[in-house]
Motif scaffolding. Structure first.
Motif, PDB file in Angstrom:
ATOM      1  N   ARG A  27    -113.257  35.262 -11.871  1.00 21.67           N
ATOM      2  CA  ARG A  27    -113.236  36.289 -10.813  1.00 21.67           C
ATOM      3  C   ARG A  27    -111.982  37.149 -10.904  1.00 21.67           C
ATOM      4  O   ARG A  27    -112.001  38.309 -10.494  1.00 21.67           O
ATOM      5  N   ARG A  28    -110.911  36.595 -11.414  1.00 21.37           N
ATOM      6  CA  ARG A  28    -109.658  37.340 -11.532  1.00 21.37           C
ATOM      7  C   ARG A  28    -109.614  38.205 -12.795  1.00 21.37           C
ATOM      8  O   ARG A  28    -108.640  38.909 -13.025  1.00 21.37           O
ATOM      9  N   GLY A  29    -110.643  38.119 -13.629  1.00 21.33           N
ATOM     10  CA  GLY A  29    -110.733  38.984 -14.795  1.00 21.33           C
ATOM     11  C   GLY A  29    -110.148  38.429 -16.078  1.00 21.33           C
ATOM     12  O   GLY A  29    -110.120  39.119 -17.094  1.00 21.33           O
ATOM     13  N   TYR A  30    -109.716  37.197 -16.062  1.00 23.39           N
ATOM     14  CA  TYR A  30    -109.215  36.585 -17.312  1.00 23.39           C
ATOM     15  C   TYR A  30    -110.392  36.280 -18.232  1.00 23.39           C
ATOM     16  O   TYR A  30    -111.490  35.977 -17.774  1.00 23.39           O
ATOM     17  N   ARG A  31    -110.144  36.334 -19.534  1.00 25.86           N
ATOM     18  CA  ARG A  31    -111.183  36.065 -20.526  1.00 25.86           C
ATOM     19  C   ARG A  31    -110.970  34.750 -21.262  1.00 25.86           C
ATOM     20  O   ARG A  31    -111.870  34.270 -21.933  1.00 25.86           O
ATOM     21  N   ARG A  32    -109.780  34.191 -21.154  1.00 20.81           N
ATOM     22  CA  ARG A  32    -109.430  32.989 -21.906  1.00 20.81           C
ATOM     23  C   ARG A  32    -108.642  32.066 -20.985  1.00 20.81           C
ATOM     24  O   ARG A  32    -107.917  32.521 -20.104  1.00 20.81           O
ATOM     25  N   VAL A  33    -108.796  30.756 -21.230  1.00 20.80           N
ATOM     26  CA  VAL A  33    -108.039  29.749 -20.500  1.00 20.80           C
ATOM     27  C   VAL A  33    -107.256  28.937 -21.517  1.00 20.80           C
ATOM     28  O   VAL A  33    -107.796  28.539 -22.560  1.00 20.80           O
ATOM     29  N   TYR A  34    -106.001  28.716 -21.225  1.00 18.39           N
ATOM     30  CA  TYR A  34    -105.105  27.945 -22.089  1.00 18.39           C
ATOM     31  C   TYR A  34    -104.505  26.824 -21.253  1.00 18.39           C
ATOM     32  O   TYR A  34    -104.352  26.950 -20.033  1.00 18.39           O
ATOM     33  N   LEU A  35    -104.157  25.724 -21.894  1.00 15.40           N
ATOM     34  CA  LEU A  35    -103.463  24.648 -21.205  1.00 15.40           C
ATOM     35  C   LEU A  35    -102.788  23.747 -22.221  1.00 15.40           C
ATOM     36  O   LEU A  35    -103.113  23.773 -23.408  1.00 15.40           O
ATOM     37  N   THR A  36    -101.843  22.977 -21.742  1.00 15.30           N
ATOM     38  CA  THR A  36    -101.300  21.871 -22.522  1.00 15.30           C
ATOM     39  C   THR A  36    -101.352  20.636 -21.641  1.00 15.30           C
ATOM     40  O   THR A  36    -101.269  20.720 -20.411  1.00 15.30           O
ATOM     41  N   THR A  37    -101.529  19.501 -22.291  1.00 21.85           N
ATOM     42  CA  THR A  37    -101.447  18.231 -21.587  1.00 21.85           C
ATOM     43  C   THR A  37    -100.567  17.299 -22.397  1.00 21.85           C
ATOM     44  O   THR A  37    -100.366  17.502 -23.595  1.00 21.85           O
ATOM     45  N   GLY A  38    -100.042  16.307 -21.757  1.00 25.34           N
ATOM     46  CA  GLY A  38     -99.099  15.402 -22.406  1.00 25.34           C
ATOM     47  C   GLY A  38     -99.747  14.444 -23.384  1.00 25.34           C
ATOM     48  O   GLY A  38    -100.933  14.129 -23.284  1.00 25.34           O
ATOM     49  N   TRP A  39     -98.962  13.960 -24.306  1.00 24.62           N
ATOM     50  CA  TRP A  39     -99.433  13.069 -25.359  1.00 24.62           C
ATOM     51  C   TRP A  39     -99.744  11.670 -24.827  1.00 24.62           C
ATOM     52  O   TRP A  39    -100.387  10.893 -25.507  1.00 24.62           O
ATOM     53  N   ARG A  40     -99.335  11.376 -23.624  1.00 21.38           N
ATOM     54  CA  ARG A  40     -99.641  10.074 -23.020  1.00 21.38           C
ATOM     55  C   ARG A  40    -100.706  10.201 -21.928  1.00 21.38           C
ATOM     56  O   ARG A  40    -100.742   9.421 -20.994  1.00 21.38           O
ATOM     57  N   GLN A  41    -101.582  11.180 -22.087  1.00 22.53           N
ATOM     58  CA  GLN A  41    -102.637  11.419 -21.103  1.00 22.53           C
ATOM     59  C   GLN A  41    -104.000  11.527 -21.797  1.00 22.53           C
ATOM     60  O   GLN A  41    -104.641  12.575 -21.778  1.00 22.53           O
ATOM     61  N   PRO A  42    -104.460  10.433 -22.399  1.00 19.14           N
ATOM     62  CA  PRO A  42    -105.745  10.494 -23.118  1.00 19.14           C
ATOM     63  C   PRO A  42    -106.925  10.836 -22.206  1.00 19.14           C
ATOM     64  O   PRO A  42    -107.904  11.433 -22.663  1.00 19.14           O
ATOM     65  N   GLU A  43    -106.824  10.489 -20.928  1.00 20.95           N
ATOM     66  CA  GLU A  43    -107.897  10.836 -19.993  1.00 20.95           C
ATOM     67  C   GLU A  43    -108.009  12.351 -19.848  1.00 20.95           C
ATOM     68  O   GLU A  43    -109.108  12.893 -19.761  1.00 20.95           O
ATOM     69  N   ALA A  44    -106.875  13.029 -19.816  1.00 18.00           N
ATOM     70  CA  ALA A  44    -106.884  14.493 -19.718  1.00 18.00           C
ATOM     71  C   ALA A  44    -107.452  15.110 -20.990  1.00 18.00           C
ATOM     72  O   ALA A  44    -108.251  16.053 -20.923  1.00 18.00           O
ATOM     73  N   VAL A  45    -107.061  14.572 -22.145  1.00 16.61           N
ATOM     74  CA  VAL A  45    -107.604  15.069 -23.411  1.00 16.61           C
ATOM     75  C   VAL A  45    -109.128  14.950 -23.388  1.00 16.61           C
ATOM     76  O   VAL A  45    -109.844  15.899 -23.724  1.00 16.61           O
ATOM     77  N   ALA A  46    -109.633  13.803 -22.973  1.00 17.47           N
ATOM     78  CA  ALA A  46    -111.085  13.597 -22.909  1.00 17.47           C
ATOM     79  C   ALA A  46    -111.742  14.579 -21.939  1.00 17.47           C
ATOM     80  O   ALA A  46    -112.821  15.119 -22.227  1.00 17.47           O
ATOM     81  N   LEU A  47    -111.111  14.825 -20.790  1.00 16.95           N
ATOM     82  CA  LEU A  47    -111.650  15.778 -19.819  1.00 16.95           C
ATOM     83  C   LEU A  47    -111.779  17.167 -20.431  1.00 16.95           C
ATOM     84  O   LEU A  47    -112.831  17.810 -20.314  1.00 16.95           O
ATOM     85  N   TYR A  48    -110.734  17.644 -21.079  1.00 18.48           N
ATOM     86  CA  TYR A  48    -110.772  18.998 -21.616  1.00 18.48           C
ATOM     87  C   TYR A  48    -111.784  19.128 -22.755  1.00 18.48           C
ATOM     88  O   TYR A  48    -112.501  20.127 -22.836  1.00 18.48           O
ATOM     89  N   LEU A  49    -111.880  18.119 -23.592  1.00 18.38           N
ATOM     90  CA  LEU A  49    -112.891  18.161 -24.648  1.00 18.38           C
ATOM     91  C   LEU A  49    -114.297  18.150 -24.036  1.00 18.38           C
ATOM     92  O   LEU A  49    -115.177  18.892 -24.477  1.00 18.38           O
ATOM     93  N   ALA A  50    -114.510  17.342 -22.998  1.00 14.31           N
ATOM     94  CA  ALA A  50    -115.819  17.246 -22.348  1.00 14.31           C
ATOM     95  C   ALA A  50    -116.209  18.531 -21.627  1.00 14.31           C
ATOM     96  O   ALA A  50    -117.399  18.788 -21.423  1.00 14.31           O
ATOM     97  N   THR A  51    -115.231  19.333 -21.236  1.00  9.76           N
ATOM     98  CA  THR A  51    -115.530  20.571 -20.514  1.00  9.76           C
ATOM     99  C   THR A  51    -115.480  21.803 -21.416  1.00  9.76           C
ATOM    100  O   THR A  51    -115.413  22.926 -20.923  1.00  9.76           O
ATOM    101  N   GLY A  52    -115.535  21.580 -22.719  1.00 10.77           N
ATOM    102  CA  GLY A  52    -115.706  22.690 -23.651  1.00 10.77           C
ATOM    103  C   GLY A  52    -114.438  23.327 -24.185  1.00 10.77           C
ATOM    104  O   GLY A  52    -114.507  24.407 -24.783  1.00 10.77           O
ATOM    105  N   TYR A  53    -113.305  22.689 -24.008  1.00 14.14           N
ATOM    106  CA  TYR A  53    -112.057  23.240 -24.530  1.00 14.14           C
ATOM    107  C   TYR A  53    -111.897  22.854 -25.996  1.00 14.14           C
ATOM    108  O   TYR A  53    -112.344  21.788 -26.426  1.00 14.14           O
ATOM    109  N   THR A  54    -111.263  23.739 -26.743  1.00 15.69           N
ATOM    110  CA  THR A  54    -110.988  23.505 -28.156  1.00 15.69           C
ATOM    111  C   THR A  54    -109.552  23.044 -28.304  1.00 15.69           C
ATOM    112  O   THR A  54    -108.628  23.707 -27.812  1.00 15.69           O
ATOM    113  N   ALA A  55    -109.390  21.912 -28.976  1.00 12.85           N
ATOM    114  CA  ALA A  55    -108.043  21.403 -29.247  1.00 12.85           C
ATOM    115  C   ALA A  55    -107.369  22.318 -30.266  1.00 12.85           C
ATOM    116  O   ALA A  55    -107.981  22.684 -31.276  1.00 12.85           O
ATOM    117  N   ARG A  56    -106.134  22.699 -29.997  1.00 10.23           N
ATOM    118  CA  ARG A  56    -105.378  23.572 -30.897  1.00 10.23           C
ATOM    119  C   ARG A  56    -104.278  22.775 -31.598  1.00 10.23           C
ATOM    120  O   ARG A  56    -103.163  23.248 -31.764  1.00 10.23           O
TER     121      ARG A  56
END
Length: 179
Positions: free
Chosen positions: A122-151
């Motif tokens: 709604r705010r007009g952004y076209r891309r979403v970026y984020l970082t998560t910590g290396w000790r947060q495997p649950e977050a990594v799994a969440l982002y992969l499950a919601t269609g994010y590409t690991a960089r």
């Protein structure tokens, strides 16, 4: 707990509401407190230090027009939340994705990410970026499950990578639409 300072959006679940709040809103305090504890347990440092660092992040970063802080309540109890801020002209950066410990494994993290993406579009952004910590495997799994590409190279040990970057491009037509 008063909801008068928040701007609620009703979800289809009768008990669940999404509120746009300021960083100092009482609804956001459980998010900040539990994230401070979580980060302290996973990365070291004092809970107080972590809490101060979270609270000292400029509140304007999570405010319109460039950002937002959302808190999900069930029967007025904060159970999950997250925020985004401007990364660049076309990119929003996700921050502080949180689910209360006693409410995990119910899909609330995915719900928060979806709600944030709707607001980001709604705010007009076209891309979403984020970082998560290396000790947060649950977050990594969440982002992969919601269609994010690991960089990053997933074959490298997590601690060597450090913060794990992800991105997702919103589909054409999603961004810039108003509710």
């Amino acid at each position: 707990m008063s909801l008068k300072n928040s701007s609620p959006m009703q979800d289809s679940t009768a008990r669940r509401r999404v509120h746009r709040v300021a960083q100092d809103d009482p609804l956001a305090q459980p998010l900040l407190a539990e994230l401070a504890l979580e980060y302290s347990n996973r990365y070291g440092g004092g809970v107080g230090e972590m809490h101060t660092a979270l609270r000292e992040h400029p509140a304007t970063a999570f405010a319109a027009p460039d950002g937002a802080l959302l808190v999900v309540t069930e029967d007025t109890v904060p159970v999950a939340g997250g925020a985004f801020q401007r990364y660049d002209a076309e990119t929003a950066e996700l921050k502080r994705i949180w689910t209360a410990r006693e409410h995990r494994r119910r899909g609330l993290g995915q719900f928060v990410v979806e709600q944030l993406e709707l607001e980001i579009a709604r705010r007009g952004y076209r891309r979403v970026y984020l970082t998560t910590g290396w000790r947060q495997p649950e977050a990594v799994a969440l982002y992969l499950a919601t269609g994010y590409t690991a960089r990053y190279d997933a074959s490298v040990p997590a601690a060597q990578i450090g913060p794990h970057p992800f991105e997702k491009y919103l589909a054409a037509g999603e961004w810039g639409e108003t509710a």
